[in-house]
Write a protein that holds these residues in place. Structure first.
Motif, PDB file in Angstrom:
ATOM      1  N   LEU A 348      -4.261   7.389   2.953  1.00  0.00           N
ATOM      2  CA  LEU A 348      -5.399   6.167   2.382  1.00  0.00           C
ATOM      3  C   LEU A 348      -5.903   6.172   1.798  1.00  0.00           C
ATOM      4  O   LEU A 348      -6.904   6.252   0.772  1.00  0.00           O
ATOM      5  CB  LEU A 348      -5.394   5.135   4.116  1.00  0.00           C
ATOM      6  N   THR A 351      -5.616   7.108  -1.045  1.00  0.00           N
ATOM      7  CA  THR A 351      -4.277   5.960  -1.904  1.00  0.00           C
ATOM      8  C   THR A 351      -5.517   5.119  -2.866  1.00  0.00           C
ATOM      9  O   THR A 351      -5.703   4.668  -3.831  1.00  0.00           O
ATOM     10  CB  THR A 351      -4.031   4.737  -0.943  1.00  0.00           C
ATOM     11  N   CYS A 355      -6.555   3.577  -6.272  1.00  0.00           N
ATOM     12  CA  CYS A 355      -6.990   2.293  -6.422  1.00  0.00           C
ATOM     13  C   CYS A 355      -8.049   2.489  -7.244  1.00  0.00           C
ATOM     14  O   CYS A 355      -8.216   1.965  -8.157  1.00  0.00           O
ATOM     15  CB  CYS A 355      -6.470   1.587  -5.525  1.00  0.00           C
ATOM     16  N   ILE A 508       1.930   1.664  -5.060  1.00  0.00           N
ATOM     17  CA  ILE A 508       0.894   1.877  -3.957  1.00  0.00           C
ATOM     18  C   ILE A 508       1.415   1.981  -2.320  1.00  0.00           C
ATOM     19  O   ILE A 508       1.846   0.290  -2.451  1.00  0.00           O
ATOM     20  CB  ILE A 508      -0.583   0.904  -4.209  1.00  0.00           C
ATOM     21  N   THR A 509       1.910   2.509  -1.825  1.00  0.00           N
ATOM     22  CA  THR A 509       2.564   2.071  -0.048  1.00  0.00           C
ATOM     23  C   THR A 509       0.878   2.604   0.689  1.00  0.00           C
ATOM     24  O   THR A 509       0.295   3.551   0.532  1.00  0.00           O
ATOM     25  CB  THR A 509       3.722   3.224   0.426  1.00  0.00           C
ATOM     26  N   ILE A 510       0.835   1.960   1.424  1.00  0.00           N
ATOM     27  CA  ILE A 510      -0.440   1.571   2.933  1.00  0.00           C
ATOM     28  C   ILE A 510       0.568   1.792   3.735  1.00  0.00           C
ATOM     29  O   ILE A 510       1.252   1.020   4.295  1.00  0.00           O
ATOM     30  CB  ILE A 510      -0.571   0.570   2.777  1.00  0.00           C
TER      31      ILE A 510
END
Ligand code: ATP
Length: 690
Positions: A348, A351, A355, A508-510
């Motif tokens: 994360l 990520t 972002c 985007i994968t959370i």
């Protein structure tokens, strides 16, 4: 080419006089020609824009030489202020002859002097050849050189000179020859200083009108709308400065130009202008979206022109937004920033970094993650770190509304688009989000029909309201999110593949919270601090956190924390979880059997001096923790005894905790040095009940 005025006068001198007057009054606006009795031969008038004559006799005399159909106007004439002052200096009760070349002119001049307010002097008209005349004190003469036919009276002569144009004639000339408004006003104003008007009302009306016009100009210039007024020939008579700004056309190219020529080539506007009245029509002008309202001014079947109001479409929207903000106390914005995104999870963290980098690009972002994982938090942070941050951030969940409502919510609708449609229509979220970002949550639930419309909005950057026919340009960045497997939906034909590819620019994968247990601790600490509700966190709460799957992810964690901090002012532990979470399976795992919870009950029971026998412990445990059988309690007690954490006392007091047991509880953070009185009370209350 200059317009031509032709004067019909009695003789050369009067014609030259009026020609000079016209040149003096109107400057270089017109050419002036004339005809008079002295001319030999008398040339016909074949072309002229206006024919002026001094008295009806002249008009009749020259009618045969007028060979064009120019408008004719009889000059209304007056005397100068200077001449009037001289006449007014005649003492009251005196008498005077008013001399002019013929009976008509003499009568006319006499009437004029009376009309100009001379009431206490008796006036007698006199002209060449008049047989009788009274004995008077004064002779009022126009021109001493010319009118030498004065009667032999010993009277004082007052020379007033030729009569000049009355202001009403000046206004008539300006209007017939369509002189531009500003120039006309200047001419009228200058002239009014020089001559008194025999039309008493005119001066004050004109003064009032000028004041009102000036006030109106100021008012209209203050307006945030563009206002254009046309006359009966649809020529622009007035335009405020806002309309100049909106249309990007200088004032001199607006005034005295036809409203149609302004919008030439735009059939839609042409059609609009042919209406009597229209409200809030959306038009495109030089690539800009404008909202145009128009009203024709008509009275008693006479048409006087149009009043047109124009507004840049997006200024209207901004105003609406501001009002909206004031009404509901919040605007279309996101409060989130990347600093609100708490994580210790390496995936994360990475990520988040990506972002931050893509925030400033305008590209579409697709966020994948379960509900409550922070998709909106990401979307808002991306918006607030982009160049669009001062513009709206509009979020909508595509799964919460039925298709038709969602459609009008997203794209807006026109008045009358369907039964129940609001008057004036409704602006859609795409328009509201113009220049900003729209966050489409649960995009996987967007009905197919709307997927097509969304794709068009993304590709063409244009939308059309429901029930409307005008194209509205929108500049919106889309951030979409879903928890569903979009590719699978594409395969099943439930999601358009072209839309999928259009959205899937940055994916985007959370990860869900259960895949990043480390985050629970940091997020918990973050919120306790943020809410200023610091609590001691016992190990039994951490055990629960690591066992529980957190289907609602961070949202659920926040809710749980909110609940627990409300019911306890000192700690977070398994016992103060909401009921639905105080379940055996959320606590017991290979490592933890629940014996530490029994031990904690014994510790507190011993402290407050209650019986801690098996039965009591069973009841307490069921009340404070989760459902458990007496058999299981017995097993746990045996185990604790085996490990020498308790001593089984046969008799009234039940079990007592050993120092090993206390150390175990302290060292593993099931209890702490200071007492938790809230827990103590909880135990006391639980015992009281039975
Ligand atoms: N990493 C995080 N750190 C701090 N708070 C977080 C984090 N992730 C989510 N939250 C908080 O959790 C709540 C839910 O987050 P958010 O609404 O962004 O989730 P979502 O994925 O958009 O949910 P849904 O799909 O149900 O709309 C918010 O209050 C948000 O502030």
């Amino acid at each position: 080419m200059k317009k031509l005025i032709t004067i019909l006068g009695i003789d050369e001198e009067i014609c030259v006089f009026f020609r000079n007057e016209i040149l003096k009054i109107f400057g270089d606006l017109f050419e002036v020609d004339y005809r008079n009795r002295d001319m030999e031969p008398l040339p016909p008038i074949t072309a002229s824009d206006l024919i002026l004559y001094t008295d009806p006799e002249m008009h009749n005399e020259f009618i045969s030489i007028i060979k064009c159909n120019a408008p004719t106007l009889m000059m209304k004439r007056t005397i100068t202020r200077e001449a009037l002052r001289k006449i007014k200096s005649i003492p009251p009760g005196k008498s005077a002859l008013v001399v002019n070349i013929n009976q008509y002119m003499a009568n006319e001049t006499t009437a004029l002097i009376y009309q100009l307010g001379v009431s206490d002097v008796t006036l007698y008209p006199y002209w060449e050849g008049k047989p009788t005349y009274p004995d008077v004190d004064y002779i009022i003469n126009v021109d001493p050189r010319k009118y030498s036919f004065l009667p032999p009276i010993n009277a004082e002569v007052i020379i007033i000179g030729h009569r000049v144009f009355d202001i009403s004639s000046i206004i008539d000339i300006l209007s017939i020859l369509r002189v531009e408004k500003e120039r006309s006003e200047e001419i009228i104003k200058n002239y009014m200083f020089k001559v008194p008007s025999f039309l008493h009302g005119l001066q004050s009306t004109y003064d009032n009108k000028s004041v009102m016009a000036a006030q109106l100009n100021i008012l209209l210039d203050q307006l945030s709308n563009g206002v254009i007024v046309t006359d009966a020939a649809d020529m622009i008579e007035f335009a405020n400065s806002k309309s100049v700004e909106i249309l990007g056309i200088p004032m001199d190219k607006l005034l005295n130009h036809s409203i149609y020529s302004l919008f030439s080539g735009n059939e839609k506007i042409d059609a609009i202008l042919n209406n009597k009245e229209l409200k809030d029509e959306l038009i495109k002008y030089n690539g800009n979206d404008l909202v145009l309202s128009m009203k024709s001014v008509e009275r008693e079947n006479n048409y006087y022109g149009k009043i047109i109001m124009i507004n840049p479409y997006y200024e209207m929207i901004n105003t609406q937004q501001k009002i909206h903000k004031k009404i509901i106390g919040k605007g279309y914005y996101s409060k989130y920033d990347f600093s609100d995104l708490i994580t210790n999870d390496p995936v994360l963290i990475r990520t988040k970094e990506i972002c931050k980098q893509i925030a400033s690009s305008d590209s579409t972002v697709l966020l994948l993650g379960e509900s409550g994982t922070g998709k909106e938090l990401f979307a808002g942070s991306i918006h607030n770190n982009s160049n669009r941050k001062t513009q709206p951030f509009v979020a909508i969940n595509c799964a919460t509304l039925p298709e038709n409502l969602l459609e009008s919510e997203l794209f807006g609708y026109e008045e009358g688009a369907f039964t129940g449609a609001k008057k004036g229509g409704k602006i859609g979220l795409f328009e509201l989000a113009n220049k900003g970002t729209i966050f489409l949550d649960e995009i996987g639930d967007l009905p197919l029909n709307l997927q097509g419309r969304l794709l068009r909005a993304l590709e063409e950057k244009e939308i059309m309201r429901v029930g409307g026919d005008s194209i509205i340009s929108v500049d919106v960045r889309v951030i979409a999110a879903t928890n569903r497997d979009l590719l699978k939906l594409v395969e099943e034909g439930k999601f358009r593949h072209d839309l999928f590819f259009r959205l899937n620019v940055f994916q985007i994968t959370i990860p869900p919270l259960r895949k990043r247990y480390e985050d629970i601790k940091v997020i918990t600490e973050h919120y306790l601090k943020k809410w200023n509700k610091m609590r001691h966190i016992y190990n039994d709460f951490q055990i629960f956190c690591n066992n529980y799957k957190w289907p609602g992810n961070v949202r659920e964690l926040k809710n749980v924390l909110n609940y627990m901090t409300t019911i306890s002012k000192s700690y977070l532990a398994f016992d103060n979880l909401p009921d639905y979470l105080r379940v055996r399976d959320y606590y017991v795992n290979g490592k933890h059997t629940g014996e530490e919870l029994v031990l904690k009950l014994i510790y507190y029971g011993n402290k407050i001096g209650i019986n801690t026998g098996r039965r009591t412990l069973h009841t307490l445990f069921n009340k404070i923790y989760y459902e458990i059988s007496e058999m299981e309690i017995r097993k746990l007690i045996d185990k604790l005894s085996e490990d020498e954490k308790i001593e089984k006392n046969i008799g009234r007091d039940g079990n007592s905790i050993t120092s090993t047991g206390i150390d175990f509880l302290l060292n593993n953070n099931y209890i702490r040095e200071e007492m938790d009185y809230e827990f103590e009370d909880k135990v006391k209350n639980a015992v009281k009940v039975f």
